[in-house]
Write a protein that holds these residues in place. Structure first.
Motif, PDB file in Angstrom:
ATOM      1  N   THR A   1      -0.011   4.967  -1.502  1.00 32.33           N
ATOM      2  CA  THR A   1      -0.150   6.216  -0.860  1.00 32.33           C
ATOM      3  C   THR A   1       0.906   7.199  -1.217  1.00 32.33           C
ATOM      4  O   THR A   1       0.892   8.413  -1.377  1.00 32.33           O
ATOM      5  CB  THR A   1       0.196   6.046   0.842  1.00 32.33           C
TER       6      THR A   1
ATOM      7  N   THR B   1       0.814  -1.106   0.021  1.00 31.06           N
ATOM      8  CA  THR B   1      -0.062  -0.014   0.012  1.00 31.06           C
ATOM      9  C   THR B   1       0.844   1.176   0.024  1.00 31.06           C
ATOM     10  O   THR B   1       0.550   2.360  -0.357  1.00 31.06           O
ATOM     11  CB  THR B   1      -1.051   0.055   1.165  1.00 31.06           C
TER      12      THR B   1
ATOM     13  N   GLN C   1      -7.610  11.156   5.245  1.00 31.83           N
ATOM     14  CA  GLN C   1      -6.764  12.021   6.188  1.00 31.83           C
ATOM     15  C   GLN C   1      -5.939  13.003   5.034  1.00 31.83           C
ATOM     16  O   GLN C   1      -5.846  14.151   5.395  1.00 31.83           O
ATOM     17  CB  GLN C   1      -5.543  11.369   6.716  1.00 31.83           C
ATOM     18  N   MET C   2      -5.850  12.449   4.064  1.00 34.74           N
ATOM     19  CA  MET C   2      -5.469  13.212   2.728  1.00 34.74           C
ATOM     20  C   MET C   2      -6.306  14.168   2.060  1.00 34.74           C
ATOM     21  O   MET C   2      -5.978  14.906   0.926  1.00 34.74           O
ATOM     22  CB  MET C   2      -4.649  12.472   1.734  1.00 34.74           C
TER      23      MET C   2
ATOM     24  N   SER D   1       0.329  11.048  -2.634  1.00 35.41           N
ATOM     25  CA  SER D   1       0.876  11.948  -1.842  1.00 35.41           C
ATOM     26  C   SER D   1       1.924  12.662  -2.880  1.00 35.41           C
ATOM     27  O   SER D   1       2.073  13.944  -2.682  1.00 35.41           O
ATOM     28  CB  SER D   1       1.531  11.515  -0.632  1.00 35.41           C
TER      29      SER D   1
ATOM     30  N   LYS E   1      -8.212  -0.857   3.712  1.00 36.01           N
ATOM     31  CA  LYS E   1      -7.543  -0.633   4.996  1.00 36.01           C
ATOM     32  C   LYS E   1      -6.880   1.197   4.658  1.00 36.01           C
ATOM     33  O   LYS E   1      -6.452   1.593   5.602  1.00 36.01           O
ATOM     34  CB  LYS E   1      -6.318  -1.436   5.357  1.00 36.01           C
ATOM     35  N   ILE E   2      -6.780   1.413   3.381  1.00 35.73           N
ATOM     36  CA  ILE E   2      -6.117   2.666   3.113  1.00 35.73           C
ATOM     37  C   ILE E   2      -7.198   3.763   2.921  1.00 35.73           C
ATOM     38  O   ILE E   2      -6.965   4.973   2.726  1.00 35.73           O
ATOM     39  CB  ILE E   2      -5.229   2.874   2.083  1.00 35.73           C
ATOM     40  N   GLU E   3      -8.349   3.179   3.059  1.00 34.05           N
ATOM     41  CA  GLU E   3      -9.413   4.348   3.091  1.00 34.05           C
ATOM     42  C   GLU E   3      -9.265   5.617   4.021  1.00 34.05           C
ATOM     43  O   GLU E   3      -9.155   6.739   3.760  1.00 34.05           O
ATOM     44  CB  GLU E   3     -10.850   3.978   2.950  1.00 34.05           C
ATOM     45  N   ASP E   4      -9.059   5.333   5.275  1.00 28.19           N
ATOM     46  CA  ASP E   4      -8.560   5.874   6.332  1.00 28.19           C
ATOM     47  C   ASP E   4      -7.548   7.146   5.764  1.00 28.19           C
ATOM     48  O   ASP E   4      -7.561   8.237   6.006  1.00 28.19           O
ATOM     49  CB  ASP E   4      -8.208   5.283   7.448  1.00 28.19           C
ATOM     50  N   THR E   5      -6.380   6.423   5.297  1.00 27.58           N
ATOM     51  CA  THR E   5      -5.192   7.276   5.023  1.00 27.58           C
ATOM     52  C   THR E   5      -5.776   8.342   4.039  1.00 27.58           C
ATOM     53  O   THR E   5      -5.299   9.452   4.010  1.00 27.58           O
ATOM     54  CB  THR E   5      -4.215   6.636   4.394  1.00 27.58           C
ATOM     55  N   MET E   6      -6.739   7.949   3.077  1.00 26.10           N
ATOM     56  CA  MET E   6      -7.101   8.882   1.878  1.00 26.10           C
ATOM     57  C   MET E   6      -7.736   9.853   2.432  1.00 26.10           C
ATOM     58  O   MET E   6      -7.810  10.954   2.086  1.00 26.10           O
ATOM     59  CB  MET E   6      -7.884   8.055   0.698  1.00 26.10           C
TER      60      MET E   6
END
Lengths: 204, 414, 749
Positions: free
Chosen positions: C660, C656, C705-706, C664, C698-703
């Motif tokens: 990310t 992942t 945040q971005m 980014s 699982k990376i939806e949260d990271t997205m």
């Protein structure tokens, strides 16, 4: 739907057919694809198709098969025979079955094909060759006088046309052509009957 | 390919020859496989990758074996290489195809479409090299192709070549060919446009095929909605092929799903004697049985007639489950044609004496005593097999071939 | 070791030079990518071009090269350089053939080509030539589990190829199920008569073979290790344990007959109703006694009925849903036992579909010729006893019928002896790990019931495919199992007859031979055959999160006593799922790593948002999606020049961090293209696509945040035939991104 409870699929009838019916040994080779049934031009007029008759023989339905008029419907077009993927001589088996039923006296009474065959045979044996006029008339009048007249009137157009084309000789009613050695023919037939009777005796 | 790859991956030197200009065989012409409905080209890609990376394996396309002498472990073979008229410089850029205007029936699509006479056999062709069809090799068209090639790959002077070499063992993996449907007279494949074969139907379903994946019938290009599948077209029939071709039931069940997936109101009717969906293929059969777009009639169709008005074939026969006569009109008929072993090359080159054939001409094995046997049949040349079982058979044949040339690796028993 | 020297070779052939600015590309390779040597050639794949590269490797010390030409799938022979690391920048299929023609596209086309060149150079800089695993596993002995016809055939075939073989058979004798048969169906023309099984002869050959050793009355107590170095404990019935080392394993544990007692409606358990094995036993007894087949009570059999598909092809869910394939031919054979002895015995076979494919049709004909009667029907009831009866719907004659018989034979199915179901094992293990005591006991039972007793973290047996058979998921690759170096063969793999089982055994023997040879050479097994790279771990960075051990589809990774992952390279198939799983990125391959892909992602030039040129990253499975993209090119289908595609070993290998990082650094979207997932999965590394979906969630949260829209990452199942579809998907996605707007992250990367 019927129910088959009496000794279903006992092979005695199959064995009987194998022993007594011309080409009867082929019946067991059918794989029930039905191509014969679909190939028969007389198909819609049968009660049972060849493939179904073969299955009935295996199922032991002796009476139903031998009393059936289905195999009498065969006109020897050989469509089934040439298409059968197992190369069963279906046409021959049909005639064999019909003949066997006839011999046993089980063939349906008054079945037209059978009646026609009987008249043809008797006519032929008598003179050593077919008397077409007598044969035709016998066929017309086989169900009585009134029906015979009706039949004759219905066919008169064809009759007259044949007359005109010299394909019908009205004088044949007085005997017509005969073969040279009529009694010889009759002797041959008698001998054949004797041999067949002996064969049947041995087979039984 | 499997027999060759498996042996090469055991460390053996392998020469793989194919009569065709590309590897992949009939499998490459299939759109999807039963029962997973996955794509054969996926496995082809893996095998091509295995092959490209294996230095032990050498491929010769357009090559036929024409003579073999010698014995197990020491065969002398004669190979004939047909001219491709394109050398290894070819980059598959396609300039030659742009330049020529003559067309030939596309063998990849069973002639359902045309292809330029300078062509890449198919998108995954290997060697990835164009072919100049022999029909234009010595014509102005051929010269056009030559002139158009930027890398000097077109060589119209190529001649047929013959070469001889020595090998230890031979695997016959010559595959199969669809039975010639013209011979099945009552079905009118030769007379009715809307009677096609199962291999042709496969090309129609392929989005990379002649109709872009649409199920269009040949007579008028209209979408086929009411499709009949006739099983045992040639197979299980002593007038044609006495064996059962094994794959056709499953192939048809698969193809009914192409009809369903095409959407609309497509319907399939399967005319069969026995549905031979053995082992876990039964799952697939049960799935198709539950599919409302598919119906089954236990009947070998007797004959096909034509509705002259709309071009529809009319199927005549009897449903033997209870004796029901039918005359049913369909807008397209697919004949599930049987498999014939492809041994014409073998027989044509007088190699029949080297092998033993069974009653249907599948290769049973090597002539002579089994101890001398160094030739093995694999896949559909050996028996009517599906892809999975062909691969199994090829893997086994590969080991048999390895045994001929083996050196004892480990005598120690642990 | 000499220093690395990097070079780029740019091909101007196939129209590349006519359409792209080669000089600009050269400049980028030199100035930006800092390649030590940069050369272009009008026709790089010809002899002259290739010779230039060869000379540079031999004479100029070039060790790493980026070939900017056609796709990595094309011209593989020309561009194979054994001693160098090679990356391929796909200018032809990836740019020239897919970007719309015309001067108005010149700029974006050139940008795309430049990016692919940058990516190729970035990738090769991070690559190392795989040296191969220094820990060679060199044992070449083949262990065959099961001494039936399949096992014996596998053993003899492997031994004849020169390999040492061990057979472990739990009973006291070789021969297995075949020894219970009186005869077998014919395998060769004229396919007319039942044949001797040959089991005794084969057993004698096996017993007398110099390279085969037998362990009778034995089972496996434990199997540890990996291909080339399996450590196997063989337990004797007596209790003694022998430890051996073997290189590969063939599981030929056969089948058991479906329990006839589960079929009371069909007379199962009643007198004179037997299964096919029961009939074989009667036939063997008769042969020993020198007479005809008699019933258990000694009565002669004048009439026998065979009921096909007994407890098989069952849609009710009570019995076997599949067809065992062999039973029609077996019943045909058994009917001829009677007919051959006495043609007057009535034999009736009641079938639903008579399934004798191939040359079986001749055997069918032969039995018909002997007078065996076949009828299509469905049997509803069988009663046993002194006089048996069979009630069935006669489908041809369309009536209910009842047959009387002296003996009824039920054609029941094959149940695989495949040991423990790994899905069940996983469930139970999860519960056991959570402290469930009952589950712990159950786990012990499951281990005891397993065949292989694998000491693998992922459980003691091979994962099963369907209906409990240890089969491959792949039509093209019947031997593609999920436990490297272990091959199932015979009816434990798939329902099959003896003929197929023996072929299957021969094939499995070959695969076992390959497995030991690969292990000995440090090479990967199928499908990345010959790959010398293997996962290298920096254990000092490992957090013991266990994701790699859990997610490895091939059970290659165990845990050591300190709970660190323990890689068994010989079991590894090099898919990179572990690399994708690792949150701290300590797992890599020499030629494929977080860096080789990560640096490609970073190498792309991201235009600022005012240029309105989106950049979309495609991570494409190299077996299906990437070829589909390639073939779109071959068909000259066009798609947007805003995408940058990177082939990856498997979606499962996608870490992942790539996504990310891409987001980014200003990419506007990411498309993941993998194989079909689910029950009929098509991923040759089992669950790559599935893992990718899971990880994406699982990376939806990271997205968030971005502050990025979830649409900026997409995942697609792509089949290799999806050439047109893939082009359409790309264009649709570019349109969608334009609608959403370009990424707000540009300029921050």
């Amino acid at each position: 739907m019927t129910t088959n409870t009496t000794a279903a699929y006992q092979n005695s009838f199959l064995r009987e057919v194998e022993a007594h019916v011309e080409e009867g040994a082929w019946v067991k080779m059918c794989m029930q694809c039905g191509v014969c049934a679909g190939s028969c031009p007389f198909g819609p007029h049968w009660e049972h198709s060849p493939q179904k008759i073969f299955m009935m023989i295996r199922a032991g339905k002796r009476e139903e098969v031998l009393r059936s008029d289905s195999m009498w419907m065969c006109t020897s077009c050989y469509n089934c025979l040439v298409r059968c993927p197992r190369k069963l001589p279906i046409t021959h088996i049909m005639h064999g079955l019909a003949h066997y039923a006839h011999r046993l006296g089980l063939a349906p009474k008054g079945q037209p094909t059978r009646e026609s065959a009987r008249l043809f045979w008797n006519n032929c044996i008598k003179h050593g060759r077919i008397n077409e006029l007598k044969f035709t008339l016998a066929l017309y009048f086989k169900d009585g006088l009134a029906q015979g007249i009706k039949n004759a009137l219905a066919m008169q157009g064809i009759g007259l046309a044949m007359l005109k084309a010299k394909r019908l000789n009205p004088f044949a009613i007085f005997g017509g052509h005969q073969c040279k050695d009529k009694s010889g023919i009759q002797k041959i037939v008698a001998k054949a009957r004797e041999l067949e009777a002996k064969r049947q005796e041995q087979a039984a | 390919m499997t027999a060759a790859l498996e042996a090469a991956e055991c460390g053996q030197q392998v020469l793989l020859i194919d009569k065709a200009p590309t590897l992949g065989g009939r499998t490459a012409q299939l759109y999807r496989y039963f029962p997973k409905m996955c794509h054969p080209s996926c496995g082809l890609e893996i095998n091509l990758k295995r092959l490209k990376g294996n230095p032990k394996l050498r491929v010769m396309a357009m090559t036929e074996l024409v003579a073999v002498t010698g014995r197990r472990g020491d065969y002398r073979v004669t190979l004939k290489v047909r001219p491709r008229y394109v050398n290894e410089n070819c980059t598959a850029c396609g300039k030659c195809a742009e330049a020529v205007s003559s067309e030939i029936p596309d063998p990849f699509n069973y002639g359902l479409s045309k292809v330029k006479a300078a062509y890449l056999p198919h998108l995954m062709a290997y060697p990835q090299r164009y072919v100049i069809d022999a029909s234009i090799a010595n014509t102005a068209e051929g010269e056009k192709a030559k002139a158009a090639c930027p890398v000097g790959a077109v060589d119209l002077g190529m001649q047929e070549e013959t070469l001889e070499l020595t090998v230890g063992a031979i695997v016959w993996a010559t595959g199969w060919r669809p039975y010639d449907a013209n011979k099945i007279q009552p079905y009118g494949y030769d007379r009715y446009q809307n009677v096609i074969t199962s291999v042709e139907f496969e090309r129609l379903a392929d989005p990379r095929g002649p109709t872009g994946g649409q199920l269009l019938r040949p007579s008028d290009g209209k979408p086929a909605k009411n499709i009949a599948f006739i099983q045992c077209a040639g197979s299980r029939d002593e007038n044609y092929l006495r064996h059962c071709s094994r794959i056709c039931c499953m192939a048809t069940l698969k193809q009914t799903q192409y009809v369903r997936e095409a959407g609309g109101d497509g319907r399939s009717t399967v005319y069969y004697i026995d549905i031979r969906a053995i082992d876990r293929f039964e799952d697939f059969y049960q799935m198709v049985q539950a599919d409302a777009t598919v119906s089954f009639v236990k009947s070998k169709v007797a004959r096909i007639a034509l509705n002259e008005v709309n071009g529809n074939p009319i199927l005549h026969g009897v449903d033997t489950e209870g004796y029901h006569r039918y005359a049913t009109e369909h807008d397209l008929v697919v004949l599930a044609v049987g498999m014939e072993p492809e041994i014409t090359g073998l027989l044509g080159n007088g190699l029949a004496a080297a092998i033993v054939l069974d009653s249907s001409n599948f290769i049973e094995g090597c002539a002579g005593a089994s101890a001398d046997a160094g030739m093995f049949a694999a896949g559909a040349a050996a028996s009517p097999l599906d892809v999975n079982r062909s691969v199994q058979s090829a893997t086994a044949a590969s080991l048999k071939a390895i045994q001929v040339v083996h050196k004892t690796v480990s005598t120690e028993v642990a | 070791m000499a220093d690395n020297k990097f070079a780029a070779y740019i091909c101007a052939g196939c129209g590349i030079g006519d359409t792209l600015d080669i000089a600009a590309l050269e400049k980028i390779a030199q100035k930006e990518c800092k390649m030590a040597a940069v050369k272009s050639h009008p026709f790089l794949c010809n002899q002259e071009g290739v010779q230039i590269i060869k000379n540079d490797i031999a004479n100029e010390g070039v060790t790493h090269l980026c070939i900017a030409a056609c796709s990595r799938r094309a011209k593989t022979e020309a561009f194979a350089f054994a001693d160098a690391c090679v990356s391929r920048a796909n200018l032809r299929e990836g740019v020239l053939w897919v970007v719309a023609a015309g001067a108005e596209h010149d700029e974006v086309r050139q940008e795309m080509a430049e990016d692919y060149l940058r990516m190729g150079c970035a990738e090769v800089k991070k690559m190392k030539q795989p040296a191969g695993n220094p820990d060679k596993a060199i044992n070449r002995t083949i262990l065959v589990v099961g001494g039936g016809m399949t096992g014996m055939t596998a053993a003899i075939e492997a031994a004849e190829a020169g390999y040492a073989v061990l057979i472990v058979e739990k009973s006291a004798a070789l021969g297995g199920f075949a020894r219970q048969l009186w005869k077998r169906v014919p395998f060769a023309a004229p396919y007319a008569e039942a044949q001797p099984t040959g089991a005794d002869e084969l057993a004698a050959r096996v017993s007398g073979h110099a390279r085969i050793k037998l362990h009778l009355n034995s089972t496996l107590a434990e199997t540890a290790g990996a291909p080339g170095r399996f450590q196997v404990k063989i337990a004797q019935e007596s209790g003694s344990v022998t430890e051996v080392v073997v290189g590969a394993i063939i599981q030929a544990t056969g089948f058991s007959a479906y329990d006839i007692n589960k079929l009371p409606q069909l007379g199962g358990g009643q007198a004179n109703v037997v299964d096919q094995a029961g009939l074989e036993s009667l036939a063997r007894n008769a042969a020993l006694a020198g007479g005809v087949i008699k019933r258990a009570d000694g009565k002669e059999v004048n009439r026998v009925v065979f009921v096909q598909c007994a407890g098989q092809r069952d849609a009710s869910g009570q019995h076997l849903s599949y067809c065992s394939g062999h039973c029609c031919a077996t019943s045909i054979k058994q009917a001829t036992y009677f007919k051959d002895a006495n043609p007057l015995v009535d034999t009736v076979v009641i079938y639903q579909d008579l399934r004798v494919p191939g040359m079986g049709e001749d055997f069918y004909r032969s039995a018909q010729d002997k007078g065996v009667v076949f009828t299509k029907g469905t049997v509803s009831k069988v009663s046993g006893g002194g006089s048996c009866s069979v009630t069935f719907k006669d489908l041809i004659l369309d009536e209910e019928a009842t047959l009387v018989a002296d003996l009824v034979v039920l054609a029941t199915g094959q149940v695989p002896n495949a040991g423990t179901d790994m899905e069940l094992w996983n469930q139970v293990s999860t519960d056991a790990d959570n402290g469930d005591e009952a589950a712990k006991t159950r786990q012990q039972e499951l281990r005891a019931a397993s065949v292989l007793k694998l000491a693998y973290r992922q459980g003691p047996d091979m994962p099963q495919f369907k209906h409990g058979f240890a089969d491959s998921h792949f039509i093209c690759f019947p031997y593609e199992t999920r436990r490297t170096g272990i091959y199932a063969a015979g009816p434990t793999r798939r329902p099959m007859d003896l003929d197929q089982a023996m072929t299957d055994a021969t094939g499995a023997a070959l695969k076992a031979i390959q497995a030991v040879e690969n292990a000995a050479a440090g090479r990967a097994a199928h499908p990345r055959v010959g790959d010398l790279s293997y996962p290298i771990v920096r254990l000092e960075g490992c957090t013991q999160c266990k994701r790699c051990t859990v997610e490895c589809p091939f059970g290659a990774i165990d845990e050591d006593e300190r709970r660190f992952p323990q890689f068994n390279e010989q079991r590894c198939r090099r898919c990179g799922t572990c690399m994708g799983a690792c949150p701290v990125r300590v797992i890599s391959f020499e030629n494929y790593s977080c860096d080789t892909v990560g640096m490609q992602i970073k190498a792309v030039n991201i235009p600022d948002e005012f240029e309105e040129k989106p950049r979309i990253l495609i991570l494409a499975c190299e077996n299906d999606a990437y070829p589909a993209l390639d073939m779109a090119g071959l068909q000259r289908l066009t798609y947007s020049a805003y995408v940058r595609a990177i082939p990856i070993r498997c979606l499962g290998s996608v870490n992942t961090v790539w996504i990310t990082d891409a987001l980014s650094s200003g990419y506007d979207g990411v498309m993941m293209m993998g194989c079909k997932k689910g029950d009929d999965y098509q991923c040759h590394f089992v669950k790559g696509s599935e893992m990718a979906y899971y990880r994406l969630s699982k990376i939806e949260d990271t997205m968030k945040q971005m502050s990025l829209e979830p649409e900026r990452v997409q995942s697609h199942e792509i089949a290799i035939t999806d050439n047109a579809r893939v082009a359409r998907l790309i264009d649709d996605y570019v349109a969608q991104i334009k609608e959403i707007g370009l990424s707000p992250m540009k300029g921050f990367g």
